[in-house]
Design a protein around this motif. Structure first.
Motif, PDB file in Angstrom:
ATOM      1  N   THR A   4      -1.670  13.874  -6.579  1.00  0.00           N
ATOM      2  CA  THR A   4      -1.961  14.820  -5.496  1.00  0.00           C
ATOM      3  C   THR A   4      -0.821  15.802  -5.253  1.00  0.00           C
ATOM      4  O   THR A   4      -1.068  16.979  -4.962  1.00  0.00           O
ATOM      5  CB  THR A   4      -2.316  14.074  -4.203  1.00  0.00           C
TER       6      THR A   4
ATOM      7  N   ILE B 120       0.480   7.353  -6.457  1.00  0.00           N
ATOM      8  CA  ILE B 120      -0.646   8.286  -6.573  1.00  0.00           C
ATOM      9  C   ILE B 120      -0.232   9.695  -6.180  1.00  0.00           C
ATOM     10  O   ILE B 120      -0.562  10.678  -6.863  1.00  0.00           O
ATOM     11  CB  ILE B 120      -1.823   7.793  -5.719  1.00  0.00           C
ATOM     12  N   ARG B 121       0.532   9.825  -5.124  1.00  0.00           N
ATOM     13  CA  ARG B 121       0.968  11.150  -4.685  1.00  0.00           C
ATOM     14  C   ARG B 121       1.950  11.774  -5.671  1.00  0.00           C
ATOM     15  O   ARG B 121       1.942  12.989  -5.893  1.00  0.00           O
ATOM     16  CB  ARG B 121       1.594  11.065  -3.294  1.00  0.00           C
TER      17      ARG B 121
ATOM     18  N   GLU C 292       0.439   4.289  -2.687  1.00  0.00           N
ATOM     19  CA  GLU C 292       0.200   5.671  -2.273  1.00  0.00           C
ATOM     20  C   GLU C 292       1.266   6.603  -2.851  1.00  0.00           C
ATOM     21  O   GLU C 292       0.956   7.719  -3.294  1.00  0.00           O
ATOM     22  CB  GLU C 292       0.203   5.776  -0.753  1.00  0.00           C
ATOM     23  N   ARG C 293       2.506   6.143  -2.884  1.00  0.00           N
ATOM     24  CA  ARG C 293       3.580   6.976  -3.428  1.00  0.00           C
ATOM     25  C   ARG C 293       3.357   7.250  -4.907  1.00  0.00           C
ATOM     26  O   ARG C 293       3.593   8.368  -5.382  1.00  0.00           O
ATOM     27  CB  ARG C 293       4.927   6.285  -3.209  1.00  0.00           C
TER      28      ARG C 293
ATOM     29  N   PRO D 115       0.808  -1.230   0.000  1.00  0.00           N
ATOM     30  CA  PRO D 115       0.000   0.000   0.000  1.00  0.00           C
ATOM     31  C   PRO D 115       0.838   1.276   0.000  1.00  0.00           C
ATOM     32  O   PRO D 115       0.453   2.268  -0.628  1.00  0.00           O
ATOM     33  CB  PRO D 115      -0.830  -0.127   1.287  1.00  0.00           C
ATOM     34  N   ASP D 116       1.983   1.261   0.678  1.00  0.00           N
ATOM     35  CA  ASP D 116       2.816   2.464   0.715  1.00  0.00           C
ATOM     36  C   ASP D 116       3.324   2.836  -0.669  1.00  0.00           C
ATOM     37  O   ASP D 116       3.405   4.023  -1.016  1.00  0.00           O
ATOM     38  CB  ASP D 116       4.004   2.267   1.661  1.00  0.00           C
TER      39      ASP D 116
ATOM     40  N   ALA E 277      -3.975   7.368 -11.060  1.00  0.00           N
ATOM     41  CA  ALA E 277      -3.370   8.635 -10.632  1.00  0.00           C
ATOM     42  C   ALA E 277      -3.367   9.637 -11.782  1.00  0.00           C
ATOM     43  O   ALA E 277      -3.700  10.814 -11.599  1.00  0.00           O
ATOM     44  CB  ALA E 277      -1.952   8.390 -10.122  1.00  0.00           C
TER      45      ALA E 277
END
Length: 246
Positions: free
Chosen positions: A112, A107-108, A104-105, A100-101, A154
């Motif tokens: 984001t 996507i960020r 998230e990276r 998951p990390d 993303a």
């Protein structure tokens, strides 16, 4: 020589960013390069100064650290005329599914983070009444595929964000451009077999960016054939789409 424009490039060490910086340098623009790797930024800045004799500054920016965004913008010598976001991380889909990390990276890095930085510049440019914001997105965001859906989702978010921002900024004199390169021959794709008809060189992407900054389309597929291809892919029924090889 008085610079024509001041251009800020975020993620300035990527192949597309470097080609774009050289196009702007050849035009006589002052450049601000931002990214995480100070050594590579300094090398690229020195090369641009030598090649084109234009002013080049370097600044640190990590899109995974939003707490530093305001200080980054406030620390620039001027509000740029043009801001280009070439930030991105392809990542590994299989690893992202397990970690998951990492998901998230990805996507960020692709959505984001760049969106939050561009939001600050959008507000400042709107107050000035002029400016250009360019975001490099991807055809991968046009429809999610099993092979890269974390990255694709993303980029889909970033594309939608740029579209909405474009509508908001239209009344403020700020141009917002989305660039979808398709396949690009870069260090990241070295060794992969890519279809020549669908594959651009970094300088081809750079030329498309410079054209879009001044007029024409604001949602650009670097190779026009991609617009037709993605129109067809988006129209496929889900059961048929899932049968396409990943």
């Amino acid at each position: 020589m008085t610079p024509r424009k001041t251009v800020l490039i975020l993620g300035a060490t990527s192949d597309i960013a470097r080609a774009t910086a050289r196009r702007h340098g050849a035009r006589g623009d002052a450049l601000i390069l931002a990214g995480r790797n100070p050594i590579r930024l300094a090398e690229e800045a020195a090369d641009l100064r030598l090649r084109f004799g234009v002013p080049v500054e370097v600044h640190h920016l990590d899109v995974l650290q939003p707490e530093g965004f305001t200080a980054f913008v406030d620390g620039l010598p001027v509000l740029p005329d043009i801001v280009i976001s070439a930030v991105g991380l392809l990542g590994d889909q299989a690893a992202a599914e397990r970690t998951p990390d990492l998901a998230e990276r990805i996507i960020r890095s692709n959505f984001t983070g760049p969106a939050a930085v561009l939001a600050l510049f959008a507000d400042a440019m709107a107050a000035r009444g002029a400016g250009v914001l360019v975001g490099i997105s991807s055809v991968a965001g046009d429809r999610g595929r099993a092979a890269n859906y974390v990255y694709g989702s993303a980029k889909a978010g970033f594309t939608a964000y740029l579209s909405g921002l474009r509508g908001r900024m239209a009344q403020h004199g700020v141009r917002v451009v989305t660039i979808r390169p398709g396949f690009v021959r870069t260090r990241m794709t070295e060794g992969r077999k890519l279809p020549p008809l669908l594959t651009a060189a970094p300088d081809e992407v750079a030329r498309a960016i410079l054209r879009a900054e001044t007029g024409g389309r604001t949602d650009v597929y670097v190779r026009p054939i991609w617009r037709l291809i993605m129109m067809v892919i988006r129209s496929l029924p889900e059961p048929l789409f899932r049968r396409i090889p990943a």
